[in-house]
Enzyme design. Structure first.
Site, PDB file in Angstrom:
ATOM      1  N   LYS B  80       1.530   5.354  -0.809  1.00 33.30           N
ATOM      2  CA  LYS B  80       0.095   5.419  -0.541  1.00 33.30           C
ATOM      3  C   LYS B  80      -0.319   6.889  -0.506  1.00 33.30           C
ATOM      4  O   LYS B  80       0.428   7.736   0.013  1.00 33.30           O
ATOM      5  CB  LYS B  80      -0.202   4.739   0.799  1.00 33.30           C
ATOM      6  CG  LYS B  80      -1.687   4.557   1.118  1.00 33.30           C
ATOM      7  CD  LYS B  80      -1.867   3.766   2.411  1.00 33.30           C
ATOM      8  CE  LYS B  80      -3.327   3.519   2.752  1.00 33.30           C
ATOM      9  NZ  LYS B  80      -3.471   2.700   3.994  1.00 33.30           N
ATOM     10  N   SER B 155      -6.511  -1.314   3.559  1.00 29.98           N
ATOM     11  CA  SER B 155      -6.773  -0.137   2.746  1.00 29.98           C
ATOM     12  C   SER B 155      -5.636   0.230   1.801  1.00 29.98           C
ATOM     13  O   SER B 155      -5.848   0.982   0.857  1.00 29.98           O
ATOM     14  CB  SER B 155      -7.053   1.050   3.653  1.00 29.98           C
ATOM     15  OG  SER B 155      -5.880   1.395   4.387  1.00 29.98           O
ATOM     16  N   SER B 179      -3.925  -2.819   7.394  1.00 25.94           N
ATOM     17  CA  SER B 179      -3.998  -2.227   6.058  1.00 25.94           C
ATOM     18  C   SER B 179      -2.755  -2.387   5.195  1.00 25.94           C
ATOM     19  O   SER B 179      -2.785  -2.059   4.007  1.00 25.94           O
ATOM     20  CB  SER B 179      -4.351  -0.746   6.157  1.00 25.94           C
ATOM     21  OG  SER B 179      -5.725  -0.602   6.382  1.00 25.94           O
TER      22      SER B 179
END
Ligand SMILES: [Mg+2]
Ligand SMILES: [Zn+2]
Lengths: 477, 488, 106
Positions: B80, B155, B179
């Site tokens: 990420k 996310s 997330s």
């Protein structure tokens, strides 16, 4: 200022003498090339996290113990505000749970000044304002160096117990002496490692309620502390006596014009939005740790003063300067070896301002013994002392190399009589004058004798001869 | 890309370690998959193809020299884009960090490197991890690989999509309120939020520090276990890191759930009088089937009330923005990232932040600033922290009777792109089932369990007490087997 | 979860203006209206907490009961200054250059 009382409370920030920063392994060192003592944490880089320096906690506890504070479980909080020298947009500080709760500091004269708290926090970086003569409001731009960002600070918040500039200076001097004595800080105001903010208010004598206070910042020396307080108190009294009100403000001391200037009013105060620092966990020092730190504490200035006062048979106030100069061990040891205490303290006050160098308690005691035994005059003793500080050695041998021998009293008497004959007016003034006048004239006669003997005469002997010739000491008015 | 319970990454690492295949071939194969579909999916902010190949060659040489690069030898891992890799752009999908190259590595990156993994790219995300659909990225949306008209969740949508699309067998995400788990559910992969403090946050760009945790995405429970074992463990650079070694997970996976007591959280299940509304019927149905599967495997499963979980969302949307408002204050245009010039420092800060942050980030900064500001602290932040205490006590009470808890991961399957962007509150409701674990600091994970009426995957969430990842993984493995092996 | 009337006044446009100032964000009139409505909706939802009796409940700031986490006071190599300064928007004499700062730090 007749009829008014000044109320003063001080906030002192002192940098702790650690090797590294409060929350990272970057060096805690004064100066250095810009931005060389940096790492992800002290730059506030994304993803960086603080880890608490154990030594800083230990030093903070030392400060708490020295200031008679309650050492207690504590937490860190974030104080949020934007400023270019504040790399994360918040300062990690302690808010409602400081490591040191209430305590007190004892002034040299024995009065106690309350301490509200003494907490840990991190320092900011340093901004230099370029252009406009370095003044912040006229600068063209600023340059930021983060070497200082994250350096551990102890913030010592005093109670509003001080009543005059002199006391405030005594408080800061004593606090500095304590911090230096316990190895918590180097206490250098000129390098900014100790900084004083000052809350000042005034009230009519007899009124209990506190007046509206102003906080004065940018005080960089003990001298400016006194000046700033006196200026600010007078400003407030002038406002009140002309029927105006005091607005709660933060003000800036300007060393050059000797005034304080408004920085911002209470309404413009920052909303710091304190909340618990989620990246750090609580600090709960064990009783064992606190005891261990306490048992390793060196003697505090207060104890050192009373130790010396006891040894010298004087008031602690008289011992203060000696302790301040760190010469109390020397004094106590010399007195212990039989040296006259008064002479020891006089020499320390007048002749050892730069420390004792190679001078030992043994040689100091021997020197003072020669002086009190009249083998050396005060002036000669001073010369020998300087040599001892410079390179050590045996005071008798040093005196011999200078050719110092005490002058014969009868020779001095001859010189005095000759001098009286040549200066009849001065002599008359000496004989008939009041104490002040006689002192002045004795200075003249002693000075002349010293000049003609190149310091070989003993000043005390000259004075005794003058008194004898005049038929007794000065009249009392 | 059927894998079997053995795990795709496990098999890959075994083949590379034994010399059966080269790390280069593994990386090339994945780069080819990426080349085929990345334009459509947009899982990555950056594909580090050359660096990955270089790294693979290095690994191959060391294997050739008789060294063992470790348990992730040659396995591509997608990161990420909020985890720092020295010299590699790290943006958090925000304009304000565009072009910033960290001068240091995150601790998880060091762990990956020590285990022989190959970082294949930085994945897209909701800006600063604020969102549940990966529609809040400054660099464009990510699409769900199973249906490109739908969101991948967020996310960590880029990481979930990367694994679901076969761009990488493993990925790391961060989970502050769901997330990792929610996009894992929406993309049909396994996603784990470890116990708070189990994985170091050093080098993870902070969103809400007391809630953030890094965790794995994988196509199977075993692969997720493998990756978590590599990244977990104490880190002296993170004060909130648990002072314990990483748990053994792979060793316990096969132990089953015989004798375990498992409670379905009534409030989050959609059924029962105390339940929140909005849990879709097809999601409820899969949850019931998952419960039945666990029961069939020997566990006792019953519904139980964990009453304060319903207040999690409200507390979270005060606490997380409050911490974020402070964490994001460092983006001021002074030291790194974007600067919009202006005549003085305050105006420069303001112009930079106004241009650099997207709307959702601004919303949360303002929400958090408000919740902490003078006069409102007690009413919002103070109160929410107390509710956090009640939620933790609630869980601890439940764990006196149950070894694990169960709930849906998300209220619905993946929704169409744009469906919830106009109403932030509607979007926030996506996290209602996942938030309580973050507030408590407890581990939980999402396991794919069948599909909804629309054919999109449904995730079941297994929740466990702090440091009980081994038990949690055992149940996850049973659910995975019942659902038909690894990811399909 | 029907929200009870909130204990504090509903967030106003002026509040949002003030908060934006604190957060160093500038908002257009339209944005102000939009954000005010959105923030109010979230805060209204949070008003469900008002129904809870929280007297005597301790706040939780840290999810784990860790205490006394320290590092030794030993210098550690930092970051390369040139690498850091290269990432800065403006630099002069190895320092970060910023436009004039109009006020003193607090
Ligand atoms: Mg202060
Ligand atoms: Zn301070």
């Amino acid at each position: 200022m007749e009829g008014w009382e000044t109320v003063i409370g001080l906030e002192v920030h002192a940098e702790l003498a650690t090797a590294t920063k409060l929350f990272s392994g970057a060096r805690n060192e004064f100066g250095g090339d810009p931005n060389t003592h940096i790492d992800p944490v002290s730059l506030g880089l994304p993803g960086s996290l603080p880890v608490l320096n154990e030594k800083a906690v230990e030093l903070a506890i030392r400060v708490g113990l020295a200031l008679n504070c309650r050492v207690q479980p504590s937490e860190f909080a974030r104080k949020n505000y934007f400023y270019p020298d504040m790399p994360k947009g918040f300062q990690i500080s302690q808010y409602d749970q400081p490591i040191n709760g209430e305590g007190w500091l004892e002034l040299p004269d024995g009065r106690r000044i309350g301490i509200e708290r003494a907490h840990l926090e991190e320092d900011t970086g340093k901004s230099t304002h370029v252009g406009g003569g370095g003044r912040i409001h006229e600068a063209n731009y600023s340059l930021v160096d983060y070497n200082r960002a994250g350096v551990p600070l102890i913030e010592i918040v005093g109670m509003p117990d001080l009543r005059c500039a002199e006391d405030a200076r005594a408080y800061v001097a004593e606090l500095r002496a304590i911090l230096v004595a316990i190895g918590a800080s180097d206490g250098k105001m000129e390098e900014g490692s100790m900084r004083v903010d000052c809350n000042v208010s005034v009230r009519p004598v007899g009124v209990e309620e506190l007046g509206t206070r102003c906080e004065v910042k940018n005080i960089n020396s003990l001298r400016s502390l006194g000046r700033a307080i006196e200026y600010e108190a007078r400003r407030q009294v002038d406002l009140l006596t002309s029927g105006r009100r005091i607005e709660q403000q933060t003000r800036h001391w300007n060393e050059e014009d000797g005034r304080t200037h408004k920085l911002r009013s209470k309404e413009e105060a920052f909303d710091y939005r304190y909340f618990p620092e989620p990246d750090l966990v609580p600090v709960v020092p064990s009783q064992e740790w606190i005891d261990e730190i306490r048992s390793a504490m060196p003697m505090l200035p207060r104890e050192r003063r009373s130790r010396l006062a006891g040894a010298a048979g004087v008031q602690t106030g008289a011992a203060a300067l000696t302790v301040e100069r760190g010469l109390d061990d020397l004094a106590v040891d010399s007195i212990g070896r039989g040296a006259d205490a008064a002479r020891v303290l006089v020499h320390i006050e007048n002749n050892l301002a730069d420390g004792h160098g190679a001078l030992t308690a043994d040689s100091f005691a021997a020197l003072v013994a020669m002086e009190t035994g009249r083998d050396l005059t005060a002036t000669q003793a001073k010369t020998v002392l300087a040599d001892l500080v410079e390179s050590g050695g045996d005071p008798a041998a040093i005196a011999a190399t200078h050719g110092f021998e005490a002058m014969d009293t009868s020779l001095i008497e001859e010189l005095v009589d000759d001098l009286i004959a040549r200066h009849p007016d001065d002599w008359a003034a000496f004989v008939d004058g009041d104490e002040k006048e006689r002192k002045k004239k004795s200075g003249f006669f002693v000075g002349q004798i010293m000049k003609s003997t190149r310091g070989q005469a003993d000043g005390r002997v000259v004075n005794q001869i003058l008194d004898r010739r005049a038929g007794g000491p000065a009249r009392q008015d | 890309m059927s894998t079997g319970a053995g795990g795709m990454a496990l098999a890959m690492a075994a083949a590379v370690r034994s010399g059966e295949r080269s790390a280069r071939s593994v990386v090339e194969e994945h780069l080819a998959v990426i080349a085929g579909r990345e334009d459509e999916i947009h899982a990555f902010n950056l594909v580090a193809g050359d660096a990955a190949l270089e790294r693979a060659d290095l690994l191959d040489r060391s294997i050739g020299a008789g060294d063992d690069p470790g348990p992730l030898a040659g396995v591509p891992v997608a990161l990420k884009d909020n985890m720092c890799v020295r010299g590699v752009p790290t943006t958090c999908s925000s304009r304000i960090l565009e072009g910033w190259r960290p001068p240091y590595d995150a601790t998880v990156v060091e762990h990956l490197s020590a285990a022989g993994a190959v970082v294949i790219g930085k994945t897209n995300m909701d800006e600063f991890a604020m969102g549940s659909s990966t529609e809040n990225s400054a660099f464009g949306i990510t699409r769900n690989p199973l249906d490109a008209t739908r969101v991948p969740g967020g996310s960590s949508g880029g990481s979930a999509a990367a694994v679901a699309a076969g761009f990488a067998p493993l990925a790391l995400g961060s989970d502050t309120g769901g997330s990792i788990r929610q996009p894992a559910a929406l993309c049909g992969v396994v996603g784990v939020k470890p116990t708070y403090g189990a994985v170091s946050r050093y080098g993870l760009v902070a969103f809400a520090s007391s809630l953030d945790q890094i965790g794995p995405f994988a196509t199977s429970v075993a692969d997720a276990a493998l990756l978590l074992e590599v990244i977990a463990g104490h880190d002296p650079l993170d004060s909130t890191s648990i002072p314990a070694a990483a748990p053994d997970l792979l060793g316990v996976l096969g132990r089953g759930v015989e004798g375990l007591r498992i409670g379905i959280i009534e409030e989050l299940s959609g059924s029962g009088p105390r339940s929140l509304e909005g849990i879709a019927p097809d999601v409820q149905a899969r949850l019931a089937e998952a419960a039945a599967a666990l029961e069939a495997a020997g566990a006792t499963v019953e519904q139980t009330s964990v009453p304060f979980t319903v207040y999690g969302l409200s507390a979270y949307y005060v606490i997380a923005p409050a911490e974020a408002s402070s964490n994001l204050a460092r983006y001021d245009g002074v030291r790194y990232g974007l600067r919009v010039e202006a005549g003085n420092a305050v105006d420069m800060n303001t112009a930079t932040r106004t241009a650099g942050f997207g709307d959702e980030v601004k919303r949360r900064i303002m929400l958090g600033t408000y919740a902490l500001s003078a006069g409102y602290y007690d009413a919002y932040y103070g109160k929410s922290q107390k509710v956090r205490t009640l939620i933790i006590e609630d869980f601890l009470r439940a764990y006196e009777s149950y070894d694990l808890l169960l709930s849906p991961t998300a209220p619905t399957t993946a929704f169409p792109i744009g469906a919830k962007t106009a109403d932030p509150m509607l979007m926030y409701l996506n996290d209602v089932c996942t938030i309580p674990s973050n507030l408590a600091g407890h581990p939980s994970m999402s396991v794919p369990f069948g599909v909804g009426d629309d054919g999109m995957p449904v995730g079941v969430q297994v929740l466990a007490p702090a440091n009980s990842e081994p038990t949690m993984f055992r149940a996850a493995a049973v659910l995975e087997a019942a659902a038909g092996g690894g990811a399909s | 979860m029907a929200p009870d009337p909130p204990e504090v006044a509903r967030i106003s446009r002026d509040d949002v203006t003030h908060v934006a100032l604190l957060a160093r964000l500038s908002l257009s009139d339209d944005e102000l209206d939009e954000f005010t409505g959105q923030l109010a909706a979230v805060l209204d939802h949070a008003a469900d907490l008002d129904a809870l009796d929280l007297d005597g409940v301790e706040p939780t700031a840290h999810p784990l009961p860790l205490r006394n986490v320290f590092r030794a006071d030993v210098p550690v190599a930092g970051v390369d200054r040139d690498e850091v300064l290269a990432a800065a928007p403006a630099v002069e004499e190895h320092r970060f250059k910023v436009p004039p700062v109009l006020g003193e730090s607090p």
